[in-house]
Write a protein that holds these residues in place. Structure first.
Motif, mmCIF file in Angstrom:
data_model
loop_
_atom_site.group_PDB
_atom_site.id
_atom_site.type_symbol
_atom_site.label_atom_id
_atom_site.label_comp_id
_atom_site.label_asym_id
_atom_site.label_seq_id
_atom_site.Cartn_x
_atom_site.Cartn_y
_atom_site.Cartn_z
ATOM 1 N N ASP A 4 0.828 -1.206 0.000
ATOM 2 C CA ASP A 4 0.000 0.000 0.000
ATOM 3 C C ASP A 4 0.863 1.257 0.000
ATOM 4 O O ASP A 4 1.934 1.300 0.624
ATOM 5 C CB ASP A 4 -0.902 0.037 1.240
ATOM 6 N N GLU A 7 -0.184 6.767 2.026
ATOM 7 C CA GLU A 7 -1.367 7.584 2.265
ATOM 8 C C GLU A 7 -2.664 6.903 1.835
ATOM 9 O O GLU A 7 -3.727 7.518 1.885
ATOM 10 C CB GLU A 7 -1.245 8.923 1.518
ATOM 11 N N ARG A 8 -2.589 5.633 1.380
ATOM 12 C CA ARG A 8 -3.770 5.008 0.780
ATOM 13 C C ARG A 8 -4.946 4.931 1.746
ATOM 14 O O ARG A 8 -6.062 5.359 1.435
ATOM 15 C CB ARG A 8 -3.424 3.604 0.285
ATOM 16 N N ILE A 9 -4.711 4.388 2.932
ATOM 17 C CA ILE A 9 -5.817 4.190 3.879
ATOM 18 C C ILE A 9 -6.385 5.529 4.335
ATOM 19 O O ILE A 9 -7.610 5.712 4.413
ATOM 20 C CB ILE A 9 -5.323 3.357 5.075
ATOM 21 N N LYS A 10 -5.495 6.487 4.581
ATOM 22 C CA LYS A 10 -5.952 7.802 5.031
ATOM 23 C C LYS A 10 -6.812 8.476 3.966
ATOM 24 O O LYS A 10 -7.877 9.038 4.254
ATOM 25 C CB LYS A 10 -4.751 8.678 5.375
ATOM 26 N N LEU A 11 -6.361 8.419 2.717
ATOM 27 C CA LEU A 11 -7.121 9.031 1.638
ATOM 28 C C LEU A 11 -8.424 8.279 1.369
ATOM 29 O O LEU A 11 -9.449 8.895 1.051
ATOM 30 C CB LEU A 11 -6.270 9.086 0.368
ATOM 31 N N HIS A 12 -8.387 6.967 1.477
ATOM 32 C CA HIS A 12 -9.594 6.175 1.250
ATOM 33 C C HIS A 12 -10.664 6.503 2.283
ATOM 34 O O HIS A 12 -11.851 6.617 1.960
ATOM 35 C CB HIS A 12 -9.252 4.691 1.305
ATOM 36 N N ASN A 13 -10.263 6.674 3.524
ATOM 37 C CA ASN A 13 -11.220 6.925 4.603
ATOM 38 C C ASN A 13 -11.640 8.381 4.712
ATOM 39 O O ASN A 13 -12.455 8.721 5.565
ATOM 40 C CB ASN A 13 -10.622 6.467 5.941
ATOM 41 N N GLU A 14 -11.072 9.239 3.855
ATOM 42 C CA GLU A 14 -11.419 10.660 3.923
ATOM 43 C C GLU A 14 -12.900 10.885 3.636
ATOM 44 O O GLU A 14 -13.517 11.808 4.176
ATOM 45 C CB GLU A 14 -10.565 11.445 2.922
ATOM 46 N N HIS A 16 -15.265 9.222 4.658
ATOM 47 C CA HIS A 16 -16.028 8.892 5.862
ATOM 48 C C HIS A 16 -15.577 9.717 7.065
ATOM 49 O O HIS A 16 -15.973 9.424 8.195
ATOM 50 C CB HIS A 16 -15.864 7.402 6.192
#
Length: 457
Positions: A4, A7-14, A16
């Motif tokens: 990954d 920043e993938r998880i942080k950007l994905h959850n933005e 929500h």
């Protein structure tokens, strides 16, 4: 899968990061927005920990810039944005504030601890009391009278929200016997006066029929509250634009004067340069100080327009819609902001062009001076060469004189030694030879020096 991105998880959850609240009607929402310049997360955490049951609230809970706390039948939501923070209290609507009441007093019935709202760290930008309740939308005249009374009996701005942007099909219209298109009914009413009350809050009233889902009510609340917050944030640059008006006018007049002097060549370059540098510094200071505010205001204004579009308004007879009311009053203000921003940028570019003109004028003057200096140097070198030739001629004569004198003494010495020689005749005969030898030797030395100078870098 490949590893990954950081920043993938942080950007994905933005998407929500700040979910809409689920609002059960009838409800009261108290929304306070503050500028948080100089407000640390420690200060926010200390304030939120005053809520019942959250005395041990940790600073780590605030790292995601969003927090929802439930306490004693009400909910407090905290959000941190780039320039401001929001505190929203969601609670059941007090019994005395239902439709039919006349401008009910709401603040004494806020569920948070006393003075908790007043102690929010920061300076207030927006404070809104949003009341959402149930009522049928069938009788618009009666409903409008009740809503106007609830808001204090003054002129109100109202919208029927949720209307589709297109008509239903012609076939449906014909089937209904109306021979044309029909607009479907919206899902709720939104009413306000856009006025500050004596308690410092604005009031919004939302009326929705029975059966309105909590999710829809949450979306309605979010759009209306954000509409007001972004409206006020967008207008924060208006006082700045007005204050810059006099500075821009004076700067434009001074720039016109400078360009006239550049054209007429009646002022010294140093004087013009000092004036232009001072003007450029003033403009760049204003640009550096206010360009962010102007850019932010335009971004907030685009969000205002987006939220208005999301309301999908339809006019209620006898009133302006929220969007019409805001656009009529905000459009000139934002036009002033945009014009001031463009005027500042244009002035900066014109000062830069004037600086280029002055630089060109100075370069041309310098080039002229250099050409004159080179001409003087050329004339000086020619005179120096002429003088050098004269000196060389005199040198040949002087050296020849001394050589012939030595030859004369040599002839006298040979005569005294018994040689049959006339010293004067000998010296006279040697004069042409000595002159030729000295001249020839001098020319060789001169040629060697010239060749050496030509070979040097």
């Amino acid at each position: 899968m490949p590893p990954d991105d950081a920043e993938r998880i942080k950007l994905h959850n933005e998407v929500h990061a700040r979910p809409s609240a689920r609002v059960r009607l009838p409800a009261l929402l108290i929304d306070v927005t503050v500028l948080h310049h100089g407000v640390t997360r420690e200060m926010v955490c200390a304030h939120l920990s005053q809520l019942p049951g959250y005395a041990d609230l940790s600073l780590a809970a605030l790292q995601d810039n969003f927090l929802r706390l439930r306490s004693g039948g009400y909910t407090v939501k905290w959000e941190r944005h780039t320039e401001f923070s929001r505190y929203t209290v969601l609670q059941p609507l007090p019994e005395h504030a239902h439709l039919g009441a006349s401008e009910p007093d709401l603040m004494p019935h806020v569920a948070t601890p006393p003075d908790w709202l007043r102690q929010i760290p920061g300076s207030t930008v927006s404070a809104v009391q949003l009341v959402m309740l149930h009522a049928p939308l069938d009788n618009a005249k009666v409903l409008m009278a009740q809503a106007t009374k609830w808001l204090g009996g003054k002129n109100v701005v109202a919208s029927l929200m949720g209307s589709n942007a297109f008509d239903v099909s012609k076939e449906l219209g014909k089937a209904a016997g109306e021979g044309g298109y029909q607009h479907p009914l919206g899902h709720s009413w939104a009413l306000t006066q856009f006025r500050l009350q004596s308690d410092g809050f604005e009031r919004f009233l939302v009326i929705a029929p029975e059966g309105t889902s909590q999710t829809r009510a949450g979306r309605i609340a979010r759009r209306l509250l954000e509409l007001e917050i972004y409206r006020l944030m967008a207008l924060r640059s208006l006082p700045v634009a007005k204050a810059l008006g006099s500075l821009l006018s004076e700067s434009e007049q001074l720039l016109a004067k400078i360009t006239a002097l550049l054209q007429g060549k009646s002022a010294s370059d140093q004087e013009l340069l000092d004036t232009l540098v001072s003007l450029a510094a003033s403009i760049e200071h204003a640009t550096a100080e206010h360009i962010y505010r102007f850019s932010a205001s335009q971004a907030y204004y685009s969000l205002v327009n987006q939220r208005i579009a999301e309301l999908r308004e339809k006019a209620i007879p006898g009133t302006q819609t929220l969007g019409e009311f805001l656009q009529y009053r905000m459009a000139p203000a934002m036009a002033t902001v945009v014009a001031t921003s463009e005027r500042l940028a244009s002035l900066s570019e014109r000062v830069a062009r004037a600086s280029d003109l002055l630089r060109t004028r100075v370069d041309i003057a310098t080039e002229t001076q250099n050409q004159e200096l080179l001409a003087k140097l050329t004339r000086g070198q020619a005179a120096q060469l002429h003088l050098q030739g004269t000196v060389e001629g005199l040198s040949i004569a002087a050296i020849s004189y001394y050589v012939i004198s030595l030859l004369l003494y040599a002839g006298k010495a040979m005569k005294a030694g018994g040689m049959p020689i006339n010293p004067e005749m000998f010296a006279g005969v040697m004069v042409p030879v000595v002159l030729w030898v000295v001249w020839r030797t001098t020319r060789k030395i001169h040629g060697k020096l010239v060749a050496k100078l030509g070979d040097s870098p």
